[in-house]
Design a protein around this motif. Structure first.
Motif, mmCIF file in Angstrom:
data_model
loop_
_atom_site.group_PDB
_atom_site.id
_atom_site.type_symbol
_atom_site.label_atom_id
_atom_site.label_comp_id
_atom_site.label_asym_id
_atom_site.label_seq_id
_atom_site.Cartn_x
_atom_site.Cartn_y
_atom_site.Cartn_z
ATOM 1 N N VAL A 185 -28.117 -81.977 -3.419
ATOM 2 C CA VAL A 185 -28.326 -82.837 -4.585
ATOM 3 C C VAL A 185 -28.419 -81.911 -5.794
ATOM 4 O O VAL A 185 -29.468 -81.344 -6.091
ATOM 5 C CB VAL A 185 -29.584 -83.715 -4.429
ATOM 6 C CG1 VAL A 185 -29.764 -84.585 -5.674
ATOM 7 C CG2 VAL A 185 -29.463 -84.586 -3.187
ATOM 8 N N SER A 186 -27.288 -81.731 -6.455
ATOM 9 C CA SER A 186 -27.200 -80.842 -7.596
ATOM 10 C C SER A 186 -27.218 -81.689 -8.867
ATOM 11 O O SER A 186 -27.875 -82.726 -8.909
ATOM 12 C CB SER A 186 -25.932 -79.986 -7.496
ATOM 13 O OG SER A 186 -25.930 -78.972 -8.468
ATOM 14 N N SER A 187 -26.516 -81.261 -9.899
ATOM 15 C CA SER A 187 -26.505 -82.004 -11.150
ATOM 16 C C SER A 187 -25.345 -81.558 -12.013
ATOM 17 O O SER A 187 -25.009 -80.367 -12.045
ATOM 18 C CB SER A 187 -27.812 -81.778 -11.907
ATOM 19 O OG SER A 187 -27.766 -82.389 -13.183
ATOM 20 N N SER A 188 -24.755 -82.502 -12.725
ATOM 21 C CA SER A 188 -23.722 -82.130 -13.693
ATOM 22 C C SER A 188 -24.342 -81.425 -14.894
ATOM 23 O O SER A 188 -23.625 -80.877 -15.731
ATOM 24 C CB SER A 188 -22.927 -83.355 -14.138
ATOM 25 O OG SER A 188 -23.786 -84.389 -14.559
ATOM 26 N N ALA A 189 -25.676 -81.393 -14.975
ATOM 27 C CA ALA A 189 -26.338 -80.563 -15.982
ATOM 28 C C ALA A 189 -26.084 -79.084 -15.714
ATOM 29 O O ALA A 189 -26.299 -78.244 -16.589
ATOM 30 C CB ALA A 189 -27.838 -80.836 -16.005
ATOM 31 N N GLY A 190 -25.626 -78.760 -14.514
ATOM 32 C CA GLY A 190 -25.245 -77.400 -14.175
ATOM 33 C C GLY A 190 -23.756 -77.158 -14.262
ATOM 34 O O GLY A 190 -23.256 -76.140 -13.784
ATOM 35 N N SER A 191 -23.038 -78.081 -14.872
ATOM 36 C CA SER A 191 -21.589 -77.968 -15.028
ATOM 37 C C SER A 191 -21.248 -77.428 -16.415
ATOM 38 O O SER A 191 -21.635 -78.022 -17.435
ATOM 39 C CB SER A 191 -20.936 -79.346 -14.843
ATOM 40 O OG SER A 191 -19.661 -79.400 -15.453
ATOM 41 N N PHE A 192 -20.514 -76.329 -16.481
ATOM 42 C CA PHE A 192 -20.091 -75.784 -17.773
ATOM 43 C C PHE A 192 -19.239 -76.809 -18.518
ATOM 44 O O PHE A 192 -19.344 -76.959 -19.736
ATOM 45 C CB PHE A 192 -19.305 -74.485 -17.567
ATOM 46 C CG PHE A 192 -20.157 -73.330 -17.144
ATOM 47 C CD1 PHE A 192 -20.599 -72.398 -18.065
ATOM 48 C CD2 PHE A 192 -20.527 -73.161 -15.817
ATOM 49 C CE1 PHE A 192 -21.404 -71.335 -17.686
ATOM 50 C CE2 PHE A 192 -21.323 -72.102 -15.423
ATOM 51 C CZ PHE A 192 -21.761 -71.182 -16.353
ATOM 52 N N TRP A 193 -18.404 -77.506 -17.786
ATOM 53 C CA TRP A 193 -17.564 -78.545 -18.390
ATOM 54 C C TRP A 193 -18.401 -79.611 -19.065
ATOM 55 O O TRP A 193 -18.109 -80.028 -20.195
ATOM 56 C CB TRP A 193 -16.681 -79.169 -17.298
ATOM 57 C CG TRP A 193 -16.077 -80.478 -17.686
ATOM 58 C CD1 TRP A 193 -15.014 -80.681 -18.537
ATOM 59 C CD2 TRP A 193 -16.503 -81.779 -17.259
ATOM 60 N NE1 TRP A 193 -14.766 -82.031 -18.657
ATOM 61 C CE2 TRP A 193 -15.654 -82.724 -17.893
ATOM 62 C CE3 TRP A 193 -17.516 -82.235 -16.407
ATOM 63 C CZ2 TRP A 193 -15.801 -84.101 -17.685
ATOM 64 C CZ3 TRP A 193 -17.654 -83.598 -16.208
ATOM 65 C CH2 TRP A 193 -16.807 -84.511 -16.840
#
Length: 228
Positions: free
Chosen positions: A127-135
């Motif tokens: 369970v990760s997060s798009s808050a960790g996506s550079f994009w």
């Protein structure tokens, strides 16, 4: 019956994930640091409790040893334990957030690998997060662009990268990272946002029950693969 372990599963998305997996007929282990709360949560859904603190090597080893002794294998592993890390940015805070959100994934995965290799259909979901996506965080049209959570975002970027690297090094096991959707939990209470944990848990469960032809090494949300 499939055997599943969900970390940080005494509340929120983790609890709802454990509940839904149990309803599908899985043998489910609720992993939690607090014995009383974790035990009550597990009992309420007919699951089994195992004390598991992802920041403690001995706790992780003991938890997986218990599952190994009782079940002999592990079919589903959901890395759900996490912290927001919104108390400020300094060295001790960074160590605490990364220890839970990233290093914890390494601890639990390494302890679980021997049991996952004994499964006919092993799935690992982070369970990760798009808050960790550079994009996402560099896109003004995305809500993550304005999210002031440096340590959380950085640790979730690490969590997703670990997922991708495990997928490469363990081709017999599916590893996928998930953006579960903005969810109303204790962690997000200060923001006053999000949908029910049940809705987001359903996304986790779909990824945790992939067939042998399912994807691996991806960051996804309910609509499909995400750039990151």
């Amino acid at each position: 019956m499939s055997v599943a372990l969900v970390t940080g599963a005494n509340k929120g998305i983790g609890f709802e994930t454990a509940k839904q997996l149990r309803e599908l007929g899985h043998v489910v282990y609720v992993g939690a640091r607090d014995v009383e709360r974790g035990g009550k949560a597990a009992a309420s859904i007919g699951a089994r409790f195992v004390r598991l603190d992802v920041t403690d090597d001995a706790s992780v080893a003991a938890a997986l040893a218990t599952i190994g002794a009782d079940e002999g294998r592990l079919d589903v592993l959901v890395h759900n334990a996490g912290v927001l890390g919104d108390e400020g940015v300094d060295g001790p805070a960074a160590l605490r957030v990364f220890d839970t959100n990233a290093v914890g994934i390494v601890r639990v995965t390494e302890a679980a690998l021997p049991l996952l290799r004994k499964s006919d259909n092993p799935n690992v979901v982070t369970v990760s997060s798009s808050a960790g996506s550079f994009w996402a965080v560099t896109n003004p049209d995305r809500p993550e662009f304005r999210l002031p959570l440096a340590l959380y975002s950085a640790s979730k970027a690490a969590a997703t990268m670990l997922t991708v690297q495990y997928a490469k090094s363990q081709p017999g096991i599916r590893f996928n990272a998930l953006e579960p959707g903005t969810t109303a939990t204790d962690m997000t209470a200060a923001f006053g946002i999000g949908r029910s944990p049940q809705e987001s848990a359903a996304v986790v469960v779909r990824l945790a029950t992939l067939g042998a032809d399912g994807p691996t090494g991806t960051l996804r949300d309910e609509a499909g693969e995400l750039a990151w």
